[in-house]
Design an enzyme around this catalytic site. Structure first.
Site, mmCIF file in Angstrom:
data_model
loop_
_atom_site.group_PDB
_atom_site.id
_atom_site.type_symbol
_atom_site.label_atom_id
_atom_site.label_comp_id
_atom_site.label_asym_id
_atom_site.label_seq_id
_atom_site.Cartn_x
_atom_site.Cartn_y
_atom_site.Cartn_z
ATOM 1 N N GLN A 291 0.846 -1.283 -0.215
ATOM 2 C CA GLN A 291 0.000 -0.078 0.286
ATOM 3 C C GLN A 291 0.626 1.249 0.331
ATOM 4 O OE1 GLN A 291 -3.154 0.853 -0.526
ATOM 5 N NE2 GLN A 291 -3.924 -1.849 0.465
ATOM 6 N N LYS B 102 3.498 -4.615 13.672
ATOM 7 C CA LYS B 102 4.633 -4.022 13.953
ATOM 8 C C LYS B 102 4.663 -2.010 14.384
ATOM 9 C CE LYS B 102 7.455 -7.210 11.548
ATOM 10 N NZ LYS B 102 7.575 -7.489 12.592
ATOM 11 N N GLU C 74 -9.691 -26.956 -13.356
ATOM 12 C CA GLU C 74 -11.375 -27.138 -12.614
ATOM 13 C C GLU C 74 -11.125 -25.967 -11.066
ATOM 14 O OE1 GLU C 74 -13.440 -27.756 -14.144
ATOM 15 O OE2 GLU C 74 -12.592 -28.532 -15.570
ATOM 16 N N ASP D 97 -0.217 -4.012 10.624
ATOM 17 C CA ASP D 97 -0.797 -4.301 11.877
ATOM 18 C C ASP D 97 0.343 -4.296 13.030
ATOM 19 O OD1 ASP D 97 -2.719 -3.255 10.514
ATOM 20 O OD2 ASP D 97 -3.626 -5.372 10.403
ATOM 21 N N GLU E 200 -9.371 -22.307 -13.110
ATOM 22 C CA GLU E 200 -11.301 -20.883 -13.809
ATOM 23 C C GLU E 200 -12.046 -20.743 -12.492
ATOM 24 O OE1 GLU E 200 -13.580 -23.276 -16.094
ATOM 25 O OE2 GLU E 200 -11.566 -25.421 -16.620
ATOM 26 N N HIS F 109 -6.170 1.033 7.143
ATOM 27 C CA HIS F 109 -6.908 -0.219 8.381
ATOM 28 C C HIS F 109 -6.899 0.325 9.707
ATOM 29 C CE1 HIS F 109 -8.370 -4.251 9.014
ATOM 30 N NE2 HIS F 109 -7.667 -4.841 9.517
#
Length: 342
Positions: free
Chosen positions: A29, A86, A228, A84, A232, A109
């Site tokens: 971020q 740290k 599968e 968070d 997908e 956050h």
């Protein structure tokens, strides 16, 4: 009542004119916010500890890099873009001693504020700007002229300008291009943790792995199981993202839709919902936060063991080989692509 959506016209980048914005940390971020704000004409400096490997990376992008304490002293708006767990040590050592009236603390956050891992003086603004997507997507969308929907929140507003600063920051990173919604630190923190644990990360990864194991243990080729149960999935999620669950069902075959509505509820049934409710209660009570903080204080032994167990699963080996056959995917291995605060 529908939530108010803030767009470009509702935010004024001029609010940040003449201000210095410090981004503490240059990870996922942090690097995205810093680069987007810089491209939006905002003065951004980076705060890192003296021996951080991220210093060279940030300097290559043309940023002025300072030691964290000096960046906090020089800044009007301080974005704490570090993990968070740290934040408390960094805050106590380098941020809190250098806070003054008129400064604004910004988070992406709400963990540290909501769970009281730090104590913030009442003379500083405390706000949140939380893009609903990982940093590399925040950056990529911005460069493409798009944006990631974002949340804003105001926890403290002694300067009477906290919301305007939050909206300006959201505009600077591209959030108002997609839409910005107002929330509060409690709601953002608890819903974010719940989504990560039960659906987006924990739920999806375990569902994929379990499906893969069932097919392989039944004698089917690992490659078929991978395609599968994992490959997908993106195609289906893209349909949901674009048109909702009903839109996805409209786009698939009737056979697939019948399997969805008939068998799906027997897999994700009432017992799973009850487990989700328990997970939410653990988040709301602070139990999850306490356990995660304790895990970090002890050196992350369980976390590291579980991470290693997941990374060595057969599905990872099969997936790596198959992705190697798709050069357009091979270039998107983002592990290690961004530097971190430490």
């Amino acid at each position: 009542m529908a939530a108010k959506i803030y767009r470009d016209k509702d935010a004024d980048l001029g609010v940040l004119k003449g201000k210095t914005c410090a981004v503490i940390g240059f990870g996922s971020q942090g690097h995205a916010h810093a680069l987007n704000l810089k491209d939006s004409g905002v003065r951004v400096i980076i705060g890192l500890y003296a021996r951080s490997k991220s210093r060279a990376v940030a300097e290559e992008y043309g940023f002025e890099v300072m030691n964290t304490a000096d960046a906090v002293k020089a800044a009007d708006v301080i974005f704490i873009a570090t993990p968070d767990t740290k934040i408390p040590a960094i805050y106590t050592k380098d941020i809190e001693p250098n806070l003054e009236k008129g400064k604004t603390l910004l988070f992406s956050h709400g963990f540290a504020i909501h769970f009281n891992t730090i104590e913030v003086p009442d003379f500083v603004n405390v706000i949140m700007v939380a893009p609903k997507g990982p940093g590399h997507i925040v950056r990529r969308q911005f460069v493409e002229g798009k944006g990631v929907p974002s949340l804003i929140a105001v926890h403290q507003n002694p300067g009477r300008d906290a919301k305007k600063i939050a909206l300006a920051w959201a505009k600077g990173i591209g959030g108002t291009r997609a839409g910005v919604f107002q929330t509060d630190f409690k709601e953002e923190t608890e819903t974010d943790l719940f989504g990560e644990q039960t659906v987006l990360c924990g739920g999806v990864s375990q569902l994929i792995t379990a499906g893969y194991e069932v097919l392989v243990e039944a004698g089917y080729q690992p490659e078929m199981a991978y395609f599968e149960c994992l490959h997908e999935l993106k195609l289906t999620v893209d349909l949901i993202n674009e048109s909702g669950i009903s839109g996805m069902r409209f786009s698939i075959s009737e056979t697939a839709e019948w399997g969805d509505v008939k068998t799906g509820p027997t897999i994700i049934d009432g017992s799973v919902k009850k487990k989700m409710e328990r997970a939410l209660k653990n988040i709301q009570s602070g139990k999850f936060a306490k356990e995660w903080i304790k895990e970090n204080e002890e050196g992350q032994p369980t976390f590291k063991a579980l991470r290693k167990e997941g990374s060595t699963h057969e599905i990872e080996k099969v997936g790596k080989r198959l992705r190697g056959m798709m050069p357009w995917l091979a270039k998107k291995d983002i592990r290690g692509a961004q530097a971190s605060y430490h």
